[in-house]
Design an enzyme around this catalytic site. Structure first.
Site, PDB file in Angstrom:
ATOM      1  N   HIS A 162      77.377 -33.513  74.688  1.00 54.69           N
ATOM      2  CA  HIS A 162      78.491 -33.789  73.773  1.00 54.69           C
ATOM      3  C   HIS A 162      78.861 -32.521  73.009  1.00 54.69           C
ATOM      4  O   HIS A 162      78.008 -31.893  72.363  1.00 54.69           O
ATOM      5  CB  HIS A 162      78.115 -34.923  72.805  1.00 54.69           C
ATOM      6  CG  HIS A 162      78.106 -36.260  73.473  1.00 54.69           C
ATOM      7  ND1 HIS A 162      77.195 -37.238  73.173  1.00 54.69           N
ATOM      8  CD2 HIS A 162      78.920 -36.771  74.440  1.00 54.69           C
ATOM      9  CE1 HIS A 162      77.439 -38.308  73.934  1.00 54.69           C
ATOM     10  NE2 HIS A 162      78.471 -38.047  74.715  1.00 54.69           N
ATOM     11  N   ALA A 163      80.132 -32.165  73.085  1.00 52.27           N
ATOM     12  CA  ALA A 163      80.606 -30.869  72.615  1.00 52.27           C
ATOM     13  C   ALA A 163      80.271 -30.592  71.152  1.00 52.27           C
ATOM     14  O   ALA A 163      79.810 -29.512  70.799  1.00 52.27           O
ATOM     15  CB  ALA A 163      82.112 -30.786  72.845  1.00 52.27           C
ATOM     16  N   ARG A 164      80.534 -31.563  70.297  1.00 49.53           N
ATOM     17  CA  ARG A 164      80.441 -31.311  68.850  1.00 49.53           C
ATOM     18  C   ARG A 164      79.028 -31.288  68.299  1.00 49.53           C
ATOM     19  O   ARG A 164      78.821 -30.953  67.132  1.00 49.53           O
ATOM     20  CB  ARG A 164      81.224 -32.401  68.120  1.00 49.53           C
ATOM     21  CG  ARG A 164      80.644 -33.800  68.315  1.00 49.53           C
ATOM     22  CD  ARG A 164      81.619 -34.848  67.824  1.00 49.53           C
ATOM     23  NE  ARG A 164      81.179 -36.203  68.135  1.00 49.53           N
ATOM     24  CZ  ARG A 164      81.976 -37.253  68.115  1.00 49.53           C
ATOM     25  NH1 ARG A 164      83.256 -37.107  67.792  1.00 49.53           N
ATOM     26  NH2 ARG A 164      81.525 -38.448  68.411  1.00 49.53           N
ATOM     27  N   GLU A 165      78.067 -31.662  69.113  1.00 48.79           N
ATOM     28  CA  GLU A 165      76.690 -31.801  68.623  1.00 48.79           C
ATOM     29  C   GLU A 165      75.994 -30.443  68.680  1.00 48.79           C
ATOM     30  O   GLU A 165      75.047 -30.223  69.427  1.00 48.79           O
ATOM     31  CB  GLU A 165      75.982 -32.892  69.432  1.00 48.79           C
ATOM     32  CG  GLU A 165      76.678 -34.247  69.235  1.00 48.79           C
ATOM     33  CD  GLU A 165      76.246 -35.325  70.229  1.00 48.79           C
ATOM     34  OE1 GLU A 165      75.285 -35.104  70.982  1.00 48.79           O
ATOM     35  OE2 GLU A 165      76.909 -36.388  70.247  1.00 48.79           O
ATOM     36  N   ARG A 177      84.230 -34.394  71.574  1.00 53.08           N
ATOM     37  CA  ARG A 177      82.984 -34.925  72.150  1.00 53.08           C
ATOM     38  C   ARG A 177      82.908 -34.740  73.680  1.00 53.08           C
ATOM     39  O   ARG A 177      81.845 -34.489  74.229  1.00 53.08           O
ATOM     40  CB  ARG A 177      82.937 -36.427  71.820  1.00 53.08           C
ATOM     41  CG  ARG A 177      81.879 -37.252  72.529  1.00 53.08           C
ATOM     42  CD  ARG A 177      81.972 -38.687  72.038  1.00 53.08           C
ATOM     43  NE  ARG A 177      81.201 -39.642  72.830  1.00 53.08           N
ATOM     44  CZ  ARG A 177      79.965 -40.046  72.519  1.00 53.08           C
ATOM     45  NH1 ARG A 177      79.362 -39.559  71.464  1.00 53.08           N
ATOM     46  NH2 ARG A 177      79.347 -40.928  73.277  1.00 53.08           N
ATOM     47  N   ASN A 208      78.322 -38.579  78.852  1.00 52.54           N
ATOM     48  CA  ASN A 208      77.189 -39.493  78.716  1.00 52.54           C
ATOM     49  C   ASN A 208      77.555 -40.951  78.972  1.00 52.54           C
ATOM     50  O   ASN A 208      76.808 -41.865  78.609  1.00 52.54           O
ATOM     51  CB  ASN A 208      76.517 -39.333  77.346  1.00 52.54           C
ATOM     52  CG  ASN A 208      75.016 -39.613  77.410  1.00 52.54           C
ATOM     53  OD1 ASN A 208      74.376 -39.360  78.430  1.00 52.54           O
ATOM     54  ND2 ASN A 208      74.477 -40.164  76.330  1.00 52.54           N
ATOM     55  N   ARG A 209      78.710 -41.161  79.610  1.00 55.38           N
ATOM     56  CA  ARG A 209      79.060 -42.473  80.168  1.00 55.38           C
ATOM     57  C   ARG A 209      79.419 -42.341  81.639  1.00 55.38           C
ATOM     58  O   ARG A 209      79.892 -43.274  82.262  1.00 55.38           O
ATOM     59  CB  ARG A 209      80.272 -43.076  79.429  1.00 55.38           C
ATOM     60  CG  ARG A 209      80.054 -43.329  77.944  1.00 55.38           C
ATOM     61  CD  ARG A 209      79.065 -44.431  77.659  1.00 55.38           C
ATOM     62  NE  ARG A 209      78.882 -44.651  76.218  1.00 55.38           N
ATOM     63  CZ  ARG A 209      78.077 -43.926  75.431  1.00 55.38           C
ATOM     64  NH1 ARG A 209      77.342 -42.943  75.949  1.00 55.38           N
ATOM     65  NH2 ARG A 209      77.985 -44.191  74.147  1.00 55.38           N
ATOM     66  N   HIS A 265      70.701 -34.696  71.684  1.00 59.60           N
ATOM     67  CA  HIS A 265      71.987 -35.088  71.085  1.00 59.60           C
ATOM     68  C   HIS A 265      71.844 -35.025  69.563  1.00 59.60           C
ATOM     69  O   HIS A 265      70.767 -34.842  69.018  1.00 59.60           O
ATOM     70  CB  HIS A 265      72.340 -36.530  71.474  1.00 59.60           C
ATOM     71  CG  HIS A 265      72.810 -36.708  72.875  1.00 59.60           C
ATOM     72  ND1 HIS A 265      74.120 -36.975  73.203  1.00 59.60           N
ATOM     73  CD2 HIS A 265      72.137 -36.662  74.052  1.00 59.60           C
ATOM     74  CE1 HIS A 265      74.233 -37.089  74.518  1.00 59.60           C
ATOM     75  NE2 HIS A 265      73.043 -36.910  75.067  1.00 59.60           N
ATOM     76  N   SER A 266      72.985 -35.246  68.878  1.00 58.63           N
ATOM     77  CA  SER A 266      72.919 -35.491  67.439  1.00 58.63           C
ATOM     78  C   SER A 266      74.011 -36.493  67.078  1.00 58.63           C
ATOM     79  O   SER A 266      75.014 -36.580  67.798  1.00 58.63           O
ATOM     80  CB  SER A 266      73.114 -34.202  66.645  1.00 58.63           C
ATOM     81  OG  SER A 266      74.453 -33.771  66.663  1.00 58.63           O
ATOM     82  N   TYR A 267      73.908 -37.297  66.042  1.00 53.67           N
ATOM     83  CA  TYR A 267      72.800 -37.130  65.139  1.00 53.67           C
ATOM     84  C   TYR A 267      72.213 -38.512  64.871  1.00 53.67           C
ATOM     85  O   TYR A 267      72.827 -39.532  65.252  1.00 53.67           O
ATOM     86  CB  TYR A 267      73.293 -36.509  63.809  1.00 53.67           C
ATOM     87  CG  TYR A 267      74.326 -37.353  63.059  1.00 53.67           C
ATOM     88  CD1 TYR A 267      73.939 -38.138  61.987  1.00 53.67           C
ATOM     89  CD2 TYR A 267      75.656 -37.367  63.461  1.00 53.67           C
ATOM     90  CE1 TYR A 267      74.874 -38.922  61.303  1.00 53.67           C
ATOM     91  CE2 TYR A 267      76.589 -38.152  62.801  1.00 53.67           C
ATOM     92  CZ  TYR A 267      76.206 -38.921  61.727  1.00 53.67           C
ATOM     93  OH  TYR A 267      77.127 -39.696  61.088  1.00 53.67           O
ATOM     94  N   GLU A 293      67.969 -37.911  69.309  1.00 53.43           N
ATOM     95  CA  GLU A 293      69.092 -37.760  68.371  1.00 53.43           C
ATOM     96  C   GLU A 293      68.577 -36.969  67.177  1.00 53.43           C
ATOM     97  O   GLU A 293      67.839 -37.474  66.339  1.00 53.43           O
ATOM     98  CB  GLU A 293      69.607 -39.130  67.908  1.00 53.43           C
ATOM     99  CG  GLU A 293      70.298 -39.941  69.001  1.00 53.43           C
ATOM    100  CD  GLU A 293      71.731 -39.495  69.291  1.00 53.43           C
ATOM    101  OE1 GLU A 293      72.235 -38.536  68.658  1.00 53.43           O
ATOM    102  OE2 GLU A 293      72.352 -40.125  70.166  1.00 53.43           O
TER     103      GLU A 293
HETATM  104  O1  0X9 Z   1      76.229 -42.636  72.601  1.00 53.52           O
HETATM  105  C1  0X9 Z   1      75.621 -41.687  73.086  1.00 53.52           C
HETATM  106  O2  0X9 Z   1      75.947 -41.142  74.140  1.00 53.52           O
HETATM  107  C2  0X9 Z   1      74.404 -41.142  72.343  1.00 53.52           C
HETATM  108  N1  0X9 Z   1      74.697 -41.095  70.923  1.00 53.52           N
HETATM  109  S1  0X9 Z   1      75.717 -39.913  70.388  1.00 53.52           S
HETATM  110  O3  0X9 Z   1      75.961 -40.147  68.972  1.00 53.52           O
HETATM  111  N2  0X9 Z   1      74.993 -38.507  70.508  1.00 53.52           N
HETATM  112  O4  0X9 Z   1      76.898 -39.921  71.181  1.00 53.52           O
HETATM  113  C3  0X9 Z   1      73.246 -42.064  72.579  1.00 53.52           C
HETATM  114  C4  0X9 Z   1      72.859 -42.197  74.011  1.00 53.52           C
HETATM  115  C5  0X9 Z   1      71.794 -43.213  74.233  1.00 53.52           C
HETATM  116  N3  0X9 Z   1      71.651 -43.590  75.609  1.00 53.52           N
HETATM  117  C6  0X9 Z   1      72.528 -44.384  76.260  1.00 53.52           C
HETATM  118  N4  0X9 Z   1      73.552 -44.939  75.684  1.00 53.52           N
HETATM  119  N5  0X9 Z   1      72.281 -44.617  77.542  1.00 53.52           N
HETATM  120 ZN    ZN Z   2      75.647 -37.165  71.881  1.00 46.53          ZN
END
Ligand code: 0X9
Ligand code: ZN
Length: 302
Positions: A65-68, A121, A136-137, A189-191, A264
């Site tokens: 994620h870019a902003r982290e 992000r 991350n999706r 990741h954060s946060y 996180e």
């Molecule tokens: O939502 C996310 O991708 C992560 N949180 S963030 O605030 N850094 O964006 C958490 C990822 C946890 N894992 C999964 N959702 N599979």
């Molecule tokens: Zn993240």
């Protein structure tokens, strides 16, 4: 040179990796595992005292994620300690570390270029009407299910198809190539000060959740001992929110890596994603204690 006194550019980060490869040829090798959408090199560093031994691998990435911004420095500090601090050489007796400090360099650089872009992000790939996919999706394990969006302008857009992004493809292909050796997958990741394990796509726990919890608790305790920072430990859906298509779920469910965690890191600044540069050193040093606990566990078990 990485200072931990400021947030460095992707070029500076890659230059540091190049320097390590040059100065520590016996310990370090680099592999460009792919290019980002805008053509940046995804440089992965392999740290090993015997690269022909086929030791268990700890794979760690940051900057999905870019902003982290706090996440890449944590990866860089681990790299620095493993390579440049002779007192840590024993950590590499039983395991190798493979680290990709910036998975999404296009987004990272975009978030650095203009204060208006600071909280970007996603990746920077061009869609029909908007740019960017939530990397991350975008992983292919229960892709496009709960906690992700099919609307391309939203922050959790899962992309037009699984692994539509060059950056997630590169991570997937690299891990699958050495998956039998990868015993631990870590993604920074954060946060939130959380140590999260699968599943993120459903509320049920994996059958080995007790062992994942035990190791996560030990890591949290190591971090807490440094300056009192308290991490919560649990599955994604039990302590955060569902989000399908994450790299952690894919590492466990898709690649078969038993130990898979999202860390996180602590927040800071105006929105949580922008801790001031003075926070870098305290965060990277306390987190390093946790990373050593991961190392010890894997070194003992395998
Ligand atoms: O939502 C996310 O991708 C992560 N949180 S963030 O605030 N850094 O964006 C958490 C990822 C946890 N894992 C999964 N959702 N599979
Ligand atoms: Zn993240």
């Amino acid at each position: 040179e990485i200072t931990f006194k400021k947030y460095h550019s992707h070029d500076e980060i890659n230059a540091y990796l190049d320097k390590l490869e040059k100065n520590y040829p016996k310990l370090v090798s680099l592999e460009t595992i792919g290019k980002s959408y805008e053509g940046r090199s995804l440089k992965l560093i392999k740290i090993s005292t015997d690269s022909s031994a086929g030791k268990p691998v700890i794979f760690m990435d940051a900057g999905i994620h870019a902003r982290e911004w706090i996440a890449p420095p944590v990866a860089l500090y681990a790299i620095k300690e493993l390579v440049e601090n002779e007192a840590n050489i024993h950590l590499l007796d039983k395991v190798d570390w493979h680290i990709l400090p910036v998975v999404n360099p296009d987004g990272y650089e975009f978030s650095r270029t203009n204060t208006l872009n600071r909280f970007w992000r996603k990746t920077r790939s061009q869609g029909q009407t908007c740019k960017g996919v939530d990397a991350n999706r975008n992983f292919d394990f229960h892709w496009a299910e709960t906690g992700s969006s099919s609307r391309e302008c939203l922050e959790t857009y899962h992309g037009p198809r699984p692994f539509s992004e060059l950056e997630t493809q590169a991570v997937k292909e690299y891990i699958l190539r050495i998956k039998d050796r990868v015993k631990l997958y870590l993604t920074l990741h954060s946060y939130g000060k959380m140590i999260l394990y699968p599943w993120g796509y459903k509320y049920e726990l994996p059958e080995d959740h007790e062992e994942l919890q035990v190791l996560g608790d030990a890591v949290a305790e190591s971090i807490r001992r440094v300056a009192g920072t308290k991490y919560a430990v649990g599955s994604v859906t039990s302590i955060l929110l569902p989000g399908a298509g994450g790299s952690d779920d894919w590492a466990k469910g898709g690649a078969g890596i038993k130990f898979s965690y999202t860390v996180e890191l602590p927040g800071g600044g105006s929105k949580g994603f922008d801790p001031p540069p003075t926070k870098i050193t305290p965060v990277v040093t306390e987190t390093w204690e946790g990373l050593k606990t991961f190392n010890d566990y894997i070194a003992k078990k395998y």
